[in-house]
Design a protein around this motif. Sequence first.
Motif, mmCIF file in Angstrom:
data_model
loop_
_atom_site.group_PDB
_atom_site.id
_atom_site.type_symbol
_atom_site.label_atom_id
_atom_site.label_comp_id
_atom_site.label_asym_id
_atom_site.label_seq_id
_atom_site.Cartn_x
_atom_site.Cartn_y
_atom_site.Cartn_z
ATOM 1 N N ARG A 1 46.569 -3.830 67.664
ATOM 2 C CA ARG A 1 45.303 -3.983 66.928
ATOM 3 C C ARG A 1 45.433 -3.223 65.616
ATOM 4 N N SER A 2 45.982 -3.905 64.635
ATOM 5 C CA SER A 2 46.477 -3.255 63.424
ATOM 6 C C SER A 2 45.423 -2.994 62.355
ATOM 7 N N SER A 3 44.173 -3.357 62.600
ATOM 8 C CA SER A 3 43.134 -3.099 61.603
ATOM 9 C C SER A 3 41.892 -2.553 62.290
ATOM 10 N N THR A 4 41.015 -1.951 61.498
ATOM 11 C CA THR A 4 39.762 -1.417 62.019
ATOM 12 C C THR A 4 38.936 -2.515 62.686
ATOM 13 N N LEU A 5 38.926 -3.680 62.071
ATOM 14 C CA LEU A 5 38.154 -4.798 62.612
ATOM 15 C C LEU A 5 38.669 -5.211 63.986
ATOM 16 N N LEU A 6 39.984 -5.314 64.126
ATOM 17 C CA LEU A 6 40.562 -5.697 65.416
ATOM 18 C C LEU A 6 40.271 -4.644 66.476
ATOM 19 N N GLN A 7 40.325 -3.378 66.090
ATOM 20 C CA GLN A 7 40.032 -2.292 67.034
ATOM 21 C C GLN A 7 38.590 -2.389 67.516
ATOM 22 N N LYS A 8 37.685 -2.667 66.602
ATOM 23 C CA LYS A 8 36.268 -2.744 66.958
ATOM 24 C C LYS A 8 35.992 -3.948 67.846
ATOM 25 N N VAL A 9 36.495 -5.113 67.439
ATOM 26 C CA VAL A 9 36.203 -6.345 68.160
ATOM 27 C C VAL A 9 36.820 -6.348 69.553
ATOM 28 N N PHE A 10 38.103 -5.997 69.655
ATOM 29 C CA PHE A 10 38.749 -6.039 70.969
ATOM 30 C C PHE A 10 38.394 -4.817 71.818
ATOM 31 N N GLY A 11 38.025 -3.714 71.166
ATOM 32 C CA GLY A 11 37.501 -2.571 71.920
ATOM 33 C C GLY A 11 36.191 -2.934 72.588
ATOM 34 N N TYR A 12 35.369 -3.686 71.881
ATOM 35 C CA TYR A 12 34.100 -4.179 72.450
ATOM 36 C C TYR A 12 34.379 -5.099 73.638
ATOM 37 N N ALA A 13 35.381 -5.973 73.491
ATOM 38 C CA ALA A 13 35.724 -6.885 74.598
ATOM 39 C C ALA A 13 36.203 -6.104 75.810
ATOM 40 N N ASP A 14 36.984 -5.045 75.586
ATOM 41 C CA ASP A 14 37.464 -4.203 76.681
ATOM 42 C C ASP A 14 36.284 -3.639 77.480
ATOM 43 N N LYS A 15 35.281 -3.138 76.738
ATOM 44 C CA LYS A 15 34.111 -2.547 77.400
ATOM 45 C C LYS A 15 33.313 -3.589 78.178
ATOM 46 N N LYS A 16 33.197 -4.786 77.594
ATOM 47 C CA LYS A 16 32.431 -5.840 78.262
ATOM 48 C C LYS A 16 33.089 -6.297 79.567
ATOM 49 N N LYS A 17 34.410 -6.203 79.610
ATOM 50 C CA LYS A 17 35.146 -6.690 80.769
ATOM 51 C C LYS A 17 35.408 -5.612 81.808
ATOM 52 N N SER A 18 35.156 -4.356 81.432
ATOM 53 C CA SER A 18 35.446 -3.248 82.358
ATOM 54 C C SER A 18 34.331 -3.076 83.398
ATOM 55 N N THR B 1 34.074 1.545 66.005
ATOM 56 C CA THR B 1 33.370 1.628 67.273
ATOM 57 C C THR B 1 32.051 0.866 67.183
ATOM 58 N N GLY B 2 31.371 0.793 68.294
ATOM 59 C CA GLY B 2 30.072 0.135 68.298
ATOM 60 C C GLY B 2 30.175 -1.341 68.620
ATOM 61 N N THR B 3 29.036 -1.995 68.601
ATOM 62 C CA THR B 3 28.968 -3.418 68.923
ATOM 63 C C THR B 3 29.175 -4.252 67.663
ATOM 64 N N PRO B 4 30.188 -5.106 67.650
ATOM 65 C CA PRO B 4 30.431 -5.933 66.453
ATOM 66 C C PRO B 4 29.385 -7.026 66.327
ATOM 67 N N THR B 5 29.121 -7.421 65.115
ATOM 68 C CA THR B 5 28.221 -8.554 64.893
ATOM 69 C C THR B 5 28.951 -9.849 65.246
ATOM 70 N N THR B 6 28.198 -10.923 65.353
ATOM 71 C CA THR B 6 28.811 -12.228 65.624
ATOM 72 C C THR B 6 29.801 -12.590 64.527
ATOM 73 N N LEU B 7 29.433 -12.255 63.286
ATOM 74 C CA LEU B 7 30.324 -12.539 62.163
ATOM 75 C C LEU B 7 31.617 -11.738 62.279
ATOM 76 N N GLU B 8 31.510 -10.468 62.661
ATOM 77 C CA GLU B 8 32.704 -9.634 62.836
ATOM 78 C C GLU B 8 33.588 -10.158 63.954
ATOM 79 N N ILE B 9 32.973 -10.643 65.031
ATOM 80 C CA ILE B 9 33.761 -11.223 66.124
ATOM 81 C C ILE B 9 34.542 -12.431 65.615
ATOM 82 N N GLY B 10 33.862 -13.288 64.845
ATOM 83 C CA GLY B 10 34.538 -14.456 64.283
ATOM 84 C C GLY B 10 35.689 -14.064 63.386
ATOM 85 N N GLN B 11 35.454 -13.096 62.509
ATOM 86 C CA GLN B 11 36.498 -12.641 61.583
ATOM 87 C C GLN B 11 37.645 -11.978 62.335
ATOM 88 N N GLY B 12 37.304 -11.185 63.357
ATOM 89 C CA GLY B 12 38.336 -10.479 64.126
ATOM 90 C C GLY B 12 39.233 -11.426 64.898
#
Length: 253
Positions: free
Chosen positions: A236-253, A45-56
């Motif tokens: 979203r099969s990993s914690t990183l994917l859940q965090k990154v795309f969960g953040y995108a979901d919130k930004k677009k909602s 959960t939470g806001t991913p860093t730019t690096l996490e977004i890139g990795q995700g």
Amino acid sequence: MKRINTFSAALAFLLFANFAATAQIKLSDIFKKVTEKQGTATSATGTPTTLEIGQGIKEALQIGISAGADRLSVKDGFLGNLAVKILMPPEAQKVEKTLRGIGLNKLCDNVIVSLNRAAEDAATEAKPIFISAIKQMTLTDATNILLGNKDAATEYFKRVTTAQLVQKFSPIVSTSLNKVNATKYYSDLTTQYNRLPLVKPVNTNLTEYVTQKAIDGLFIEVAKEELKIRDNLGSRSSTLLQKVFGYADKKKS
């Protein structure tokens, strides 16, 4: 008697120390597992860093590219998939209709099967090109893809890989067309048609046509995988994917 009591006390102390050590190890293991679970729950959960977004984004695209390319590069990967199946070139569809009308179905079928076999051969070379594009992706590219349209990744790949795919696919398609007799079948088909009275002769660059259709098919599969990971939480099969795309979901909602 005193010696026996001393020995007993020492033995009891050793047994207690061993028990305490064992208990400590087990308790520490339990604590570690609980901590790991708590850490996982928090990091998803939470806001991913730019690096996490890139990795995700890179992780998601590698999963999607592998799945899409693998589906197309096997026998019937194109032929058995109605979304990407390669049909007669547009200028030859009238030819096909005419020849099927006079009973030459087998000849037409041979052409279509061979065109798809050539595309399946070429698709085996797609994955390394896409993976290279993913590795060269900047953090800005990744952020734009994450927060962009649902086909943002697909459009990125079209922009940066199409020229390489054409260059790589063309010789493979050309070789494969000959290997599976597509060139012969198509030549037989157009020859039969061009012999008919009052018809306009048909001439197609099969290599160019199949190369473009193979690339179009790849992007269709890439788009499917992109949409899947954006819309399907189970993908979203990993914690990183859940965090990154969960953040995108919130930004677009």
